[in-house]
Design a protein around this motif. Sequence first.
Motif, PDB file in Angstrom:
ATOM      1  N   ASP A  84       0.761  -1.222   0.088  1.00 47.47           N
ATOM      2  CA  ASP A  84      -0.003   0.011   0.171  1.00 47.47           C
ATOM      3  C   ASP A  84       0.673   1.228  -0.039  1.00 47.47           C
ATOM      4  O   ASP A  84       0.529   2.382  -0.643  1.00 47.47           O
ATOM      5  CB  ASP A  84      -0.776   0.056   1.093  1.00 47.47           C
ATOM      6  CG  ASP A  84      -2.126   0.918   0.982  1.00 47.47           C
ATOM      7  OD1 ASP A  84      -2.585   1.073  -0.114  1.00 47.47           O
ATOM      8  OD2 ASP A  84      -2.261   1.768   2.007  1.00 47.47           O
ATOM      9  N   ALA A  85       2.101   1.231   0.544  1.00 49.07           N
ATOM     10  CA  ALA A  85       3.087   2.469   0.582  1.00 49.07           C
ATOM     11  C   ALA A  85       3.133   2.837  -0.934  1.00 49.07           C
ATOM     12  O   ALA A  85       3.867   3.789  -1.086  1.00 49.07           O
ATOM     13  CB  ALA A  85       4.221   1.778   1.211  1.00 49.07           C
ATOM     14  N   PHE A  86       3.114   2.029  -2.007  1.00 46.57           N
ATOM     15  CA  PHE A  86       3.318   2.342  -3.468  1.00 46.57           C
ATOM     16  C   PHE A  86       2.367   3.365  -3.824  1.00 46.57           C
ATOM     17  O   PHE A  86       2.398   3.905  -4.851  1.00 46.57           O
ATOM     18  CB  PHE A  86       3.354   1.185  -4.286  1.00 46.57           C
ATOM     19  CG  PHE A  86       4.618   0.313  -4.271  1.00 46.57           C
ATOM     20  CD1 PHE A  86       5.479   0.512  -5.361  1.00 46.57           C
ATOM     21  CD2 PHE A  86       4.987  -0.810  -3.342  1.00 46.57           C
ATOM     22  CE1 PHE A  86       6.763  -0.234  -5.385  1.00 46.57           C
ATOM     23  CE2 PHE A  86       6.313  -1.259  -3.164  1.00 46.57           C
ATOM     24  CZ  PHE A  86       6.876  -1.006  -4.262  1.00 46.57           C
ATOM     25  N   TRP A  87       1.061   3.473  -3.115  1.00 46.85           N
ATOM     26  CA  TRP A  87       0.151   4.422  -3.442  1.00 46.85           C
ATOM     27  C   TRP A  87       0.651   5.691  -3.646  1.00 46.85           C
ATOM     28  O   TRP A  87       0.407   6.485  -4.752  1.00 46.85           O
ATOM     29  CB  TRP A  87      -1.004   4.366  -2.576  1.00 46.85           C
ATOM     30  CG  TRP A  87      -2.254   4.718  -2.976  1.00 46.85           C
ATOM     31  CD1 TRP A  87      -2.700   6.242  -2.685  1.00 46.85           C
ATOM     32  CD2 TRP A  87      -3.410   4.143  -3.761  1.00 46.85           C
ATOM     33  NE1 TRP A  87      -4.148   6.477  -3.357  1.00 46.85           N
ATOM     34  CE2 TRP A  87      -4.194   5.161  -3.972  1.00 46.85           C
ATOM     35  CE3 TRP A  87      -3.323   2.950  -4.392  1.00 46.85           C
ATOM     36  CZ2 TRP A  87      -5.447   4.845  -4.617  1.00 46.85           C
ATOM     37  CZ3 TRP A  87      -4.696   2.649  -4.991  1.00 46.85           C
ATOM     38  CH2 TRP A  87      -5.619   3.716  -5.237  1.00 46.85           C
ATOM     39  N   PRO A  88       1.172   6.363  -2.887  1.00 44.61           N
ATOM     40  CA  PRO A  88       1.710   7.862  -2.896  1.00 44.61           C
ATOM     41  C   PRO A  88       2.624   7.942  -4.183  1.00 44.61           C
ATOM     42  O   PRO A  88       2.646   9.080  -4.666  1.00 44.61           O
ATOM     43  CB  PRO A  88       2.529   7.980  -1.676  1.00 44.61           C
ATOM     44  CG  PRO A  88       1.977   7.105  -0.629  1.00 44.61           C
ATOM     45  CD  PRO A  88       1.864   5.797  -1.271  1.00 44.61           C
ATOM     46  N   ILE A  89       3.519   6.667  -4.476  1.00 45.88           N
ATOM     47  CA  ILE A  89       4.120   7.160  -5.951  1.00 45.88           C
ATOM     48  C   ILE A  89       3.348   7.159  -6.822  1.00 45.88           C
ATOM     49  O   ILE A  89       3.668   7.730  -7.865  1.00 45.88           O
ATOM     50  CB  ILE A  89       5.097   5.803  -6.037  1.00 45.88           C
ATOM     51  CG1 ILE A  89       5.997   5.375  -4.903  1.00 45.88           C
ATOM     52  CG2 ILE A  89       5.801   5.619  -7.203  1.00 45.88           C
ATOM     53  CD1 ILE A  89       6.734   4.293  -4.962  1.00 45.88           C
ATOM     54  N   PRO A 118       6.181   7.679   7.050  1.00 43.76           N
ATOM     55  CA  PRO A 118       6.246   7.152   8.482  1.00 43.76           C
ATOM     56  C   PRO A 118       4.847   6.565   9.019  1.00 43.76           C
ATOM     57  O   PRO A 118       4.878   5.646   9.905  1.00 43.76           O
ATOM     58  CB  PRO A 118       6.789   8.192   9.442  1.00 43.76           C
ATOM     59  CG  PRO A 118       6.216   9.367   8.765  1.00 43.76           C
ATOM     60  CD  PRO A 118       6.574   9.080   7.329  1.00 43.76           C
ATOM     61  N   GLY A 119       3.880   7.062   8.599  1.00 41.06           N
ATOM     62  CA  GLY A 119       2.416   6.348   8.924  1.00 41.06           C
ATOM     63  C   GLY A 119       2.535   4.937   8.316  1.00 41.06           C
ATOM     64  O   GLY A 119       2.165   4.079   9.038  1.00 41.06           O
ATOM     65  N   TYR A 120       2.804   4.678   7.119  1.00 44.07           N
ATOM     66  CA  TYR A 120       2.734   3.338   6.643  1.00 44.07           C
ATOM     67  C   TYR A 120       3.902   2.359   7.417  1.00 44.07           C
ATOM     68  O   TYR A 120       3.606   1.323   7.937  1.00 44.07           O
ATOM     69  CB  TYR A 120       3.350   3.435   5.143  1.00 44.07           C
ATOM     70  CG  TYR A 120       2.154   3.622   4.174  1.00 44.07           C
ATOM     71  CD1 TYR A 120       0.810   2.843   4.191  1.00 44.07           C
ATOM     72  CD2 TYR A 120       2.017   4.747   3.326  1.00 44.07           C
ATOM     73  CE1 TYR A 120      -0.057   3.208   3.184  1.00 44.07           C
ATOM     74  CE2 TYR A 120       1.282   5.103   2.608  1.00 44.07           C
ATOM     75  CZ  TYR A 120      -0.135   4.325   2.410  1.00 44.07           C
ATOM     76  OH  TYR A 120      -0.957   4.600   1.664  1.00 44.07           O
ATOM     77  N   LEU A 121       5.040   2.963   7.485  1.00 41.21           N
ATOM     78  CA  LEU A 121       6.142   2.298   8.185  1.00 41.21           C
ATOM     79  C   LEU A 121       5.836   1.843   9.617  1.00 41.21           C
ATOM     80  O   LEU A 121       5.987   0.812  10.084  1.00 41.21           O
ATOM     81  CB  LEU A 121       7.392   3.048   8.179  1.00 41.21           C
ATOM     82  CG  LEU A 121       8.099   3.264   6.876  1.00 41.21           C
ATOM     83  CD1 LEU A 121       9.265   4.087   6.865  1.00 41.21           C
ATOM     84  CD2 LEU A 121       8.467   2.018   6.145  1.00 41.21           C
ATOM     85  N   SER A 122       5.014   2.912  10.563  1.00 39.91           N
ATOM     86  CA  SER A 122       4.830   2.601  11.708  1.00 39.91           C
ATOM     87  C   SER A 122       3.650   1.506  11.772  1.00 39.91           C
ATOM     88  O   SER A 122       3.654   0.513  12.605  1.00 39.91           O
ATOM     89  CB  SER A 122       4.270   3.706  12.458  1.00 39.91           C
ATOM     90  OG  SER A 122       2.975   4.320  11.797  1.00 39.91           O
ATOM     91  N   PHE A 136      -2.097   9.125  10.738  1.00 40.66           N
ATOM     92  CA  PHE A 136      -2.870   7.865  11.225  1.00 40.66           C
ATOM     93  C   PHE A 136      -3.689   7.195  10.082  1.00 40.66           C
ATOM     94  O   PHE A 136      -4.030   6.248  10.075  1.00 40.66           O
ATOM     95  CB  PHE A 136      -3.812   8.261  12.509  1.00 40.66           C
ATOM     96  CG  PHE A 136      -2.798   8.510  13.603  1.00 40.66           C
ATOM     97  CD1 PHE A 136      -2.198   7.374  14.161  1.00 40.66           C
ATOM     98  CD2 PHE A 136      -2.772   9.608  14.268  1.00 40.66           C
ATOM     99  CE1 PHE A 136      -1.269   7.613  15.183  1.00 40.66           C
ATOM    100  CE2 PHE A 136      -1.945  10.075  15.426  1.00 40.66           C
ATOM    101  CZ  PHE A 136      -1.174   8.919  15.825  1.00 40.66           C
ATOM    102  N   GLY A 137      -4.385   8.167   9.240  1.00 41.56           N
ATOM    103  CA  GLY A 137      -5.184   7.724   8.187  1.00 41.56           C
ATOM    104  C   GLY A 137      -4.572   6.845   7.188  1.00 41.56           C
ATOM    105  O   GLY A 137      -5.052   5.811   6.805  1.00 41.56           O
ATOM    106  N   LEU A 138      -3.452   7.288   6.848  1.00 42.61           N
ATOM    107  CA  LEU A 138      -2.504   6.246   5.782  1.00 42.61           C
ATOM    108  C   LEU A 138      -2.300   5.066   6.538  1.00 42.61           C
ATOM    109  O   LEU A 138      -2.070   4.122   5.805  1.00 42.61           O
ATOM    110  CB  LEU A 138      -1.563   7.231   5.082  1.00 42.61           C
ATOM    111  CG  LEU A 138      -2.145   8.050   3.892  1.00 42.61           C
ATOM    112  CD1 LEU A 138      -2.419   6.997   2.600  1.00 42.61           C
ATOM    113  CD2 LEU A 138      -3.188   8.870   4.306  1.00 42.61           C
ATOM    114  N   GLY A 139      -1.652   5.289   7.818  1.00 41.88           N
ATOM    115  CA  GLY A 139      -1.328   4.011   8.504  1.00 41.88           C
ATOM    116  C   GLY A 139      -2.570   2.988   8.703  1.00 41.88           C
ATOM    117  O   GLY A 139      -2.271   1.763   8.534  1.00 41.88           O
ATOM    118  N   ALA A 140      -3.831   3.543   8.944  1.00 42.72           N
ATOM    119  CA  ALA A 140      -4.956   2.620   9.012  1.00 42.72           C
ATOM    120  C   ALA A 140      -5.258   2.077   7.326  1.00 42.72           C
ATOM    121  O   ALA A 140      -5.607   0.805   7.327  1.00 42.72           O
ATOM    122  CB  ALA A 140      -5.944   3.493   9.356  1.00 42.72           C
TER     123      ALA A 140
END
Length: 464
Positions: free
Chosen positions: A153-158, A318-322, A380-384
Motif C-alpha cells: 500500500d505504500a506504493f500508492w503515494p508513488i 512514517p505512517g505506513y512504516l509505523s 494515522f489515516g494512511l497508516g490505517a
Amino acid sequence: MSSESITVADMMDRIPVGKFHKRLLGICGSAWAFDGMEVIIISFTLSILTEAWGLSGLTAGLLGSSALLGMIAGNWIWGRFADKFGRKKAFEYTVLTYSIFAGLTALATGFYSGFALRFLTGMGLGGALAVDMSYLSEHLPTNKRGRYLVYLDAFWPIGNILAVTLAWISLDLISTGGTVSLPFIGDVAGWRILFASAGLPALFVFVIRRKLKETPYYLAKTGNIDEANERIEAIAEENGSDYTPIQANELDTQEGTGFRRLFDTDLRNRTIVASIAWFGINFGYYGVFIWLPTTVGASGLVGNIYAYFILLGLVQIPGYLSAAYLIDKIGRKPTLGGYLVLSGLSTFLFANSLPQVSILGLGISGFWPFLVGLMAISFFGLGAWGAIYAYTPELFPTEVRATGNGFAGGVGKIAAVLGPIVAGQLAVSGTPTLMSLTPLAVAYIVAGLVVLSFGYETKGKQLQ
C-alpha cells in the motif's frame, strides 16, 4: 515433520523472504502505484472539464465520483472472477481494463461519454485492488505477510506523485493556453494528452503475463497439485531454500465459493467487521481529503497550500512504516482499530483548530494545532489504510479470499462516494466546519471500536 503433513501454508512459511518476494513486491507494487495514479488523475482535470463542457455542480460531482462508482462494481465482480478463474488471469484483465478506458477518456466529448469511460476505468481499478492484494498475500510467509502487504500500500503515494508529474507536463509544461501542438494532428487539449498518457500502464500487462504465475494456494484449492508443487519448487529454488512436495489428500475440502459463503457461520462475523472497517475508513478519508484543499485554503492559516500537501505526502511514509511495524509487533486488530480511532480524534483536532471553531468552549484554534491536526490525519489515516490492506486478505479462506476482499472493498467504495457528498452538503448549507467534519470523525471512531471489540486477530496465523 513428515511429507504427509506438509500443506501449502507450511511450505510457504518454510521459504524465507528473499529475492523472489522482493521481485514480486516490485511488480505488484508497480501495479498498485498505477492504480493510485488513475484514481487521482481526474482531480487535475475536473475544473477544466467543468468549464469546457459547461457542467453544473451536480454533473461535475458525478463525473468526479464516476471512477469510485465503477470501483464498487469492480470490487464485487472481479473479486468473484479471481476466485473462479484464477488470480493471475484476473490481474491481467483488470490492469488492461483500467488502462484502456483511462486512455480512451481522452476521446470523451461531454459528460455522458466522460462519465461512462471513467466508470469503466473504475471497474478495472476496483478489481485490480482486490486481486493484487490477494495475489501478493498468497505468496508470503506468515511472519512477514502483514508487513509486506503494508509495503504494497505504500506504493500508492508513488502513483499520486506520478499523476502530479503527468498533469504538470500535460497541462502546464508542454501546454500553451490549455492546448498542445502535435505534428500532423494540430492543437490538442492538454487534458486529452493527460488521459492518453494514463493508458500507458496497459503495457505493464506484458510484465504480469511473462513474470507472474498462478498462486500455489489457488492451484492446490482447485486440484492442480502438480502445478502447485512446481510453483512452490520454483519459489524455493529462487530463494535458495529446501522444498518438500505437498500431497493431494492433505488439502482441506473446498467448502463453497461465492458471496453466500461470506455469510456462513464461520465467516459471517469477519465479513461484517471487515465491511464496517472499510466503510468507516473510506467515509472518513475521502470525506476529509476530497475537501481538504478547500478547507485548508479557506482557513487563512497558510500561504502556499501545495507545500503543505507535499508535507502531507511525506508524513504518510512514517505512517505506513509505523503500521508495518505494529501489525507484526502487537497485531492486526489493535493496529487497525487504534489507527482508525486516532484518525477520528485527529479529525476533531483539525476541525477545532480552524478559526471561529471551538469544542465545548475550548479555544485551541491557531497555526500549531492546525498543523498538528493536519499531519496527524495524514499519519494515522494512511497508516490505517496500510493496516486494513494487510488485515483483510487474512480473514478469508482461499476459495473466497478475492471475493471477500472485493466485497468489503466495494462496501467501502459506497462510503467513498457518500463521505464527500455528506461533508460537501453540510459545508454548502453553511454548517460550521466542526459539524461538517464530525460525521467523518465519528465514522473513523466507530469503525475502529468495532474492529477492537469484535475483530478476529490474524497475527501469526497461516492462510486457510
